[in-house]
Design an enzyme around this catalytic site. Structure first.
Site, PDB file in Angstrom:
ATOM      1  N   LYS A  35     -45.098  16.527   6.238  1.00  0.00           N
ATOM      2  CA  LYS A  35     -43.863  17.152   6.745  1.00  0.00           C
ATOM      3  C   LYS A  35     -42.653  16.340   6.281  1.00  0.00           C
ATOM      4  O   LYS A  35     -42.803  15.203   5.794  1.00  0.00           O
ATOM      5  CB  LYS A  35     -43.904  17.194   8.269  1.00  0.00           C
ATOM      6  CG  LYS A  35     -43.843  15.818   8.927  1.00  0.00           C
ATOM      7  CD  LYS A  35     -44.143  15.888  10.406  1.00  0.00           C
ATOM      8  CE  LYS A  35     -44.102  14.504  11.021  1.00  0.00           C
ATOM      9  NZ  LYS A  35     -44.806  14.455  12.316  1.00  0.00           N
ATOM     10  N   TYR A 267     -15.513  -5.854   5.522  1.00  0.00           N
ATOM     11  CA  TYR A 267     -14.793  -5.414   6.735  1.00  0.00           C
ATOM     12  C   TYR A 267     -15.089  -6.297   7.938  1.00  0.00           C
ATOM     13  O   TYR A 267     -16.227  -6.666   8.187  1.00  0.00           O
ATOM     14  CB  TYR A 267     -15.175  -3.980   7.078  1.00  0.00           C
ATOM     15  CG  TYR A 267     -14.765  -2.971   6.044  1.00  0.00           C
ATOM     16  CD1 TYR A 267     -13.418  -2.735   5.767  1.00  0.00           C
ATOM     17  CD2 TYR A 267     -15.724  -2.242   5.360  1.00  0.00           C
ATOM     18  CE1 TYR A 267     -13.046  -1.789   4.816  1.00  0.00           C
ATOM     19  CE2 TYR A 267     -15.364  -1.298   4.406  1.00  0.00           C
ATOM     20  CZ  TYR A 267     -14.022  -1.081   4.128  1.00  0.00           C
ATOM     21  OH  TYR A 267     -13.662  -0.158   3.197  1.00  0.00           O
TER      22      TYR A 267
HETATM   23  C1  LIG Z   1     -45.975  13.613  12.373  1.00  0.00           C
HETATM   24  C2  LIG Z   1     -47.210  13.981  13.102  1.00  0.00           C
HETATM   25  C3  LIG Z   1     -48.424  13.351  12.848  1.00  0.00           C
HETATM   26  C4  LIG Z   1     -48.546  12.138  11.956  1.00  0.00           C
HETATM   27  O1  LIG Z   1     -48.216  10.983  12.709  1.00  0.00           O
HETATM   28  P1  LIG Z   1     -48.257   9.535  12.009  1.00  0.00           P
HETATM   29  O2  LIG Z   1     -47.913   8.612  13.129  1.00  0.00           O
HETATM   30  O3  LIG Z   1     -47.212   9.576  10.946  1.00  0.00           O
HETATM   31  O4  LIG Z   1     -49.607   9.356  11.463  1.00  0.00           O
HETATM   32  C5  LIG Z   1     -49.558  13.832  13.470  1.00  0.00           C
HETATM   33  N1  LIG Z   1     -49.495  14.861  14.323  1.00  0.00           N
HETATM   34  C6  LIG Z   1     -48.339  15.496  14.615  1.00  0.00           C
HETATM   35  C7  LIG Z   1     -48.335  16.612  15.572  1.00  0.00           C
HETATM   36  C8  LIG Z   1     -47.162  15.065  14.025  1.00  0.00           C
HETATM   37  O5  LIG Z   1     -46.013  15.680  14.330  1.00  0.00           O
END
Ligand SMILES: *Cc1c(COP(=O)(O)O)cnc(C)c1O
Length: 374
Positions: A35, A267
């Site tokens: 994702k 800054y």
């Molecule tokens: C993003 C996600 C994962 C992966 O989690 P990690 O900690 O990156 O391994 C697994 N399950 C769901 C539902 C997620 O949203």
């Protein structure tokens, strides 16, 4: 989508992603989580190497992200973790055979309607998402009978049962993981008892490393694929110590000049030289997703050596101390992340200076122009 007109380059090492993937895949089936543009590493590039490595299911975020992959992988199981949100998502799910996390009753009814309107030959497959304690998304296991009735009425076909762990990366929270796993088992058994041929998955990266007993049918592995160690600087650190960080980020030096004793830099004059120094001004700042919060805390790597950030990070420039280093000059590369050898900066380490987690480091720095190294 990419940050334009800057000097920052993200190098993505796909070979490292594959080695990280294989490390988990050799212990059982993995659903790689790609994702958010594969955590900033590039959805299509990462999907291609994982496909070649044998991944059978891809997990993405939105329905549209899933549809974009469908064009490339006509046969693959593609799971949308966010599930349908917009009215248009329901039609896309039916049209492109996207497997979605379904987590509230309205989605069941709407997806059933969309499927009927399409006059599909096969029922729409769904992944039922259960709230086992995180209280973000999902049905409560006690709602299983009502969920089973609703999916039957809507003509949907549950093929997967999932839940998400809230504290798997906290070595002191093993009890809550066990409680969530027990609640998950209740939901999984209810669906199986009702005759649905569902597979179950609960584990994220941290749980895949620390709780092999809760692997069920698949583990959904995200951050560890990219080389983030969910247990970095905890008592469980060694569980993820051989993961390889897949992202390196470089920029260029814009200027090298003296900073004399008593002079301040950038800054707010937050850094004042105690002795005569040499500083390099580097073309990276918060407009490049190199955040202001690392001001005075972070290090960069020049030619295999660590150099500290001095004073405030600006919009497109930062300063580092290069006192005593020979050969530093404008136009040269300097690393914000990675850098090779002993001096290499991991995403977890940069995250600690940043005040965040490796996930955010990768997602945000990954917005810069990318190149792919094998
Ligand atoms: C993003 C996600 C994962 C992966 O989690 P990690 O900690 O990156 O391994 C697994 N399950 C769901 C539902 C997620 O949203």
């Amino acid at each position: 989508m990419t940050i334009p007109y800057n000097y920052v380059t993200v190098s993505v090492h796909l070979d490292r992603i594959i080695r990280n993937y294989n490390r988990f895949a050799q212990n059982g089936p993995v659903i790689p989580v790609i994702k958010a543009d594969a955590y900033g590493h590039g959805l299509f590039q990462v999907a291609a190497v994982l496909d070649a490595a044998g991944a059978e299911i891809f997990a993405v975020g939105s329905v549209e992200e899933a549809v974009s992959l469908r064009d490339v992988y006509p046969q693959k199981r593609i799971l949308s973790l966010l599930g349908p949100i917009l009215a248009s998502d329901y039609d896309l799910v039916c049209q492109h055979d996207i497997l979605c996390f379904i987590h509230h009753f309205e989605q069941i009814a709407k997806l059933g309607e969309a499927a009927r309107a399409k006059e599909r030959k096969r029922p729409v497959d769904v992944a039922l998402k259960w709230n086992t304690g995180m209280n973000r998304l999902g049905f409560r296991p006690s709602e299983a009978p009502a969920v089973i009735n609703a999916v039957r009425e809507a003509g949907l076909q549950p093929v997967m049962v999932s839940s998400h762990l809230a504290c798997a990366d906290d070595p002191n929270a093993a009890e809550t993981v066990k409680e969530q796993a027990a609640a998950f088992t209740v939901a999984l058994h209810a669906l199986r008892h009702a005759g649905f041929p569902v597979v179950g998955n609960l584990a994220n990266s941290a749980a895949a490393l620390a709780y092999p007993e809760f692997a069920f049918d698949h583990r959904r592995v995200g951050i560890a694929l990219y080389g983030g160690n969910p247990f970095w600087r905890t008592s469980h650190e060694t569980l993820g110590q051989d993961l390889e960080c897949a992202m390196e980020v470089a920029t260029r030096i814009a200027s090298v000049h003296p900073l004399r004793a008593g002079e301040s830099i950038n800054y707010g004059y937050t850094f004042t030289a105690k002795t005569d120094m040499t500083v390099a001004i580097v073309a990276a700042g918060y407009a490049d997703a190199y955040p202001r919060s690392v001001s005075g805390k972070a290090w960069m790597v020049w030619n295999g050596k660590r150099v500290p950030v001095l004073g405030r990070v600006c919009m497109q420039l930062s300063a580092v101390d290069v006192t005593g280093l020979d050969g530093v000059s404008p136009g040269q590369k300097i690393m914000l992340l990675g850098g090779g050898g002993k001096a290499a900066i991991s995403a977890d380490e940069l995250a600690s200076w940043w005040g965040t987690i490796s996930y955010e480091v990768m997602c945000l720095l990954g917005l810069n122009p990318r190149v792919y190294a094998e």
